[in-house]
Design a protein around this motif. Structure first.
Motif, PDB file in Angstrom:
ATOM      1  N   GLN A  20     -22.966  10.243  32.031  1.00 12.34           N
ATOM      2  CA  GLN A  20     -23.701   9.320  32.888  1.00 12.34           C
ATOM      3  C   GLN A  20     -25.182   9.705  32.950  1.00 12.34           C
ATOM      4  O   GLN A  20     -25.519  10.877  33.023  1.00 12.34           O
ATOM      5  CB  GLN A  20     -23.124   9.340  34.314  1.00 12.34           C
ATOM      6  N   GLU A  21     -26.042   8.697  32.906  1.00 14.90           N
ATOM      7  CA  GLU A  21     -27.464   8.931  33.075  1.00 14.90           C
ATOM      8  C   GLU A  21     -27.783   9.008  34.565  1.00 14.90           C
ATOM      9  O   GLU A  21     -27.126   8.403  35.385  1.00 14.90           O
ATOM     10  CB  GLU A  21     -28.266   7.806  32.418  1.00 14.90           C
ATOM     11  N   ASN A  22     -28.817   9.780  34.892  1.00 10.06           N
ATOM     12  CA  ASN A  22     -29.256   9.901  36.282  1.00 10.06           C
ATOM     13  C   ASN A  22     -28.121  10.354  37.198  1.00 10.06           C
ATOM     14  O   ASN A  22     -27.924   9.810  38.284  1.00 10.06           O
ATOM     15  CB  ASN A  22     -29.840   8.575  36.789  1.00 10.06           C
ATOM     16  N   LEU A  23     -27.366  11.346  36.740  1.00  9.03           N
ATOM     17  CA  LEU A  23     -26.263  11.872  37.538  1.00  9.03           C
ATOM     18  C   LEU A  23     -26.815  12.775  38.625  1.00  9.03           C
ATOM     19  O   LEU A  23     -27.493  13.767  38.354  1.00  9.03           O
ATOM     20  CB  LEU A  23     -25.294  12.647  36.642  1.00  9.03           C
ATOM     21  N   GLY A  24     -26.537  12.429  39.879  1.00  5.46           N
ATOM     22  CA  GLY A  24     -26.960  13.244  41.000  1.00  5.46           C
ATOM     23  C   GLY A  24     -25.867  14.200  41.430  1.00  5.46           C
ATOM     24  O   GLY A  24     -24.769  14.231  40.854  1.00  5.46           O
ATOM     25  N   ARG A  48     -27.522  16.166  49.075  1.00  3.43           N
ATOM     26  CA  ARG A  48     -27.403  15.287  47.910  1.00  3.43           C
ATOM     27  C   ARG A  48     -28.713  15.274  47.133  1.00  3.43           C
ATOM     28  O   ARG A  48     -29.792  15.409  47.712  1.00  3.43           O
ATOM     29  CB  ARG A  48     -27.041  13.865  48.333  1.00  3.43           C
ATOM     30  N   SER A  49     -28.597  15.077  45.812  1.00  7.32           N
ATOM     31  CA  SER A  49     -29.775  14.970  44.954  1.00  7.32           C
ATOM     32  C   SER A  49     -29.621  13.774  44.029  1.00  7.32           C
ATOM     33  O   SER A  49     -28.505  13.347  43.714  1.00  7.32           O
ATOM     34  CB  SER A  49     -29.971  16.251  44.134  1.00  7.32           C
ATOM     35  N   LEU A  50     -30.757  13.247  43.565  1.00 12.08           N
ATOM     36  CA  LEU A  50     -30.758  12.074  42.691  1.00 12.08           C
ATOM     37  C   LEU A  50     -30.623  12.453  41.226  1.00 12.08           C
ATOM     38  O   LEU A  50     -30.179  11.648  40.407  1.00 12.08           O
ATOM     39  CB  LEU A  50     -32.035  11.261  42.906  1.00 12.08           C
ATOM     40  N   SER A  51     -31.014  13.674  40.859  1.00 11.15           N
ATOM     41  CA  SER A  51     -30.808  14.209  39.519  1.00 11.15           C
ATOM     42  C   SER A  51     -29.838  15.383  39.625  1.00 11.15           C
ATOM     43  O   SER A  51     -29.461  15.788  40.725  1.00 11.15           O
ATOM     44  CB  SER A  51     -32.139  14.672  38.902  1.00 11.15           C
ATOM     45  N   PHE A  52     -29.438  15.924  38.479  1.00 18.93           N
ATOM     46  CA  PHE A  52     -28.427  16.982  38.500  1.00 18.93           C
ATOM     47  C   PHE A  52     -29.019  18.256  39.094  1.00 18.93           C
ATOM     48  O   PHE A  52     -29.737  18.993  38.442  1.00 18.93           O
ATOM     49  CB  PHE A  52     -27.899  17.232  37.086  1.00 18.93           C
ATOM     50  N   ASN A  90     -38.157  17.363  45.827  1.00 19.55           N
ATOM     51  CA  ASN A  90     -37.131  17.976  46.664  1.00 19.55           C
ATOM     52  C   ASN A  90     -37.548  17.909  48.130  1.00 19.55           C
ATOM     53  O   ASN A  90     -38.487  18.584  48.542  1.00 19.55           O
ATOM     54  CB  ASN A  90     -36.900  19.423  46.226  1.00 19.55           C
ATOM     55  N   PHE A  91     -36.857  17.041  48.873  1.00 18.68           N
ATOM     56  CA  PHE A  91     -37.137  16.801  50.290  1.00 18.68           C
ATOM     57  C   PHE A  91     -38.623  16.464  50.509  1.00 18.68           C
ATOM     58  O   PHE A  91     -39.296  17.059  51.338  1.00 18.68           O
ATOM     59  CB  PHE A  91     -36.710  17.999  51.144  1.00 18.68           C
ATOM     60  N   ASP A 211     -24.657   7.368  40.832  1.00 17.23           N
ATOM     61  CA  ASP A 211     -23.645   8.226  40.220  1.00 17.23           C
ATOM     62  C   ASP A 211     -23.855   9.672  40.648  1.00 17.23           C
ATOM     63  O   ASP A 211     -24.958  10.214  40.524  1.00 17.23           O
ATOM     64  CB  ASP A 211     -23.728   8.139  38.685  1.00 17.23           C
ATOM     65  N   PHE A 212     -22.773  10.306  41.146  1.00 15.10           N
ATOM     66  CA  PHE A 212     -22.886  11.656  41.667  1.00 15.10           C
ATOM     67  C   PHE A 212     -21.721  12.529  41.195  1.00 15.10           C
ATOM     68  O   PHE A 212     -20.578  12.069  41.134  1.00 15.10           O
ATOM     69  CB  PHE A 212     -22.864  11.656  43.201  1.00 15.10           C
ATOM     70  N   LEU A 213     -22.019  13.787  40.897  1.00 13.47           N
ATOM     71  CA  LEU A 213     -20.985  14.812  40.776  1.00 13.47           C
ATOM     72  C   LEU A 213     -20.749  15.365  42.169  1.00 13.47           C
ATOM     73  O   LEU A 213     -21.676  15.840  42.829  1.00 13.47           O
ATOM     74  CB  LEU A 213     -21.437  15.925  39.836  1.00 13.47           C
ATOM     75  N   ASN A 214     -19.524  15.301  42.632  1.00 15.07           N
ATOM     76  CA  ASN A 214     -19.172  15.759  43.972  1.00 15.07           C
ATOM     77  C   ASN A 214     -18.456  17.111  43.883  1.00 15.07           C
ATOM     78  O   ASN A 214     -17.503  17.278  43.117  1.00 15.07           O
ATOM     79  CB  ASN A 214     -18.279  14.737  44.660  1.00 15.07           C
ATOM     80  N   ILE A 215     -18.927  18.079  44.670  1.00 14.05           N
ATOM     81  CA  ILE A 215     -18.257  19.372  44.807  1.00 14.05           C
ATOM     82  C   ILE A 215     -18.082  19.650  46.292  1.00 14.05           C
ATOM     83  O   ILE A 215     -19.048  19.572  47.062  1.00 14.05           O
ATOM     84  CB  ILE A 215     -19.054  20.498  44.140  1.00 14.05           C
TER      85      ILE A 215
END
Length: 237
Positions: A20-24, A48-52, A90-91, A211-215
């Motif tokens: 995925q592009e632009n995965l946060g 949360r972040s907009l990029s990885f 960042n913030f 789109d986000f990777l969730n941990i």
């Protein structure tokens, strides 16, 4: 055999995720404390972040209390602080939305032989930078253990849920949020889960990203010293 199948599916899933592009990133730390057979208290933080793991733009801190009405039916009241910053760093200031939120919620579980269905109904009262807003949310989810009949220590599981967001003002529909992922209960107190969150926003500007990777790290503490027969890992968001 189930674990091998789980591993193959997991590898395919993460290959798809990182394409995925632009995965946060969407990071959660949740703690739940059982203080009696009826009462639980919880606290949760998110970043949360907009990029990885870059362009962090959002964080929230919240807590609340849950009352267990019956075995599979509970009510929750919560309170939290939610903060959205400008994009591009960042913030970054200026802050786009600073919000205090309260909510009332009911949860209904349907334990079946090989999975647990959960229905969550929530009414939120949002004190935002743009004034007071109401919001209503409905989430339906399923949790499926992989290498055991139920979720217990040393159990892998898969989880999927979808949540709809509504308001009492036009256009009424605000957002749809989908989660697909997996987890592992390390012991009776700790579970780790990860997955993919897809978020579709409709005419909403208090948060961006799709789109986000969730941990998530989920910790449970039982002060009653009575072990639960089954732990269904879930976040408070």
């Amino acid at each position: 055999m189930k674990f091998k199948t789980f591993l193959i599916v997991g590898i395919l899933f993460f290959n798809l995720l990182f394409s995925q592009e632009n995965l946060g990133s969407w990071n959660i730390l949740n703690m739940n404390v059982k203080i009696s057979s009826k009462w639980n208290v919880f606290a949760e933080s998110q970043v949360r972040s907009l990029s990885f793991y870059d362009e962090f733009h959002y964080y929230e801190i919240k807590s609340g209390v849950t009352y267990k009405i019956s075995k599979d039916f509970s009510a929750t009241s919560g309170f939290g602080s939610y903060n959205t910053f400008s994009e591009g760093g960042n913030f970054n200031d200026p802050i786009k939305n600073k919000e205090i939120r309260t909510w009332l919620q009911v949860n209904l579980k349907n334990p079946l032989r090989y999975l647990t269905l959960e229905h969550r109904y929530r009414a939120e009262q949002r004190f935002t930078s743009d004034g007071f807003k109401n919001r209503f949310r409905y989430r339906i989810g399923a949790t499926i253990p992989i290498n055991n009949i139920k979720i217990e220590p040393k159990t892998f599981y898969t989880m999927v849920w979808n949540e709809l967001f509504f308001t009492n003002k036009e256009p009424f529909f605000e957002r749809n949020r989908l989660f697909i992922g997996c987890g592992y209960e390390v012991n009776k107190n700790l579970a780790i889960q990860t997955g993919y969150i897809y978020q579709f926003d409709y005419k909403i500007n208090d948060e961006t990203g799709r789109d986000f990777l969730n941990i998530a790290l989920l910790y449970n503490l039982d002060l009653t010293k009575k072990e639960e027969k089954e732990f269904t890992p879930t976040t408070s968001d």
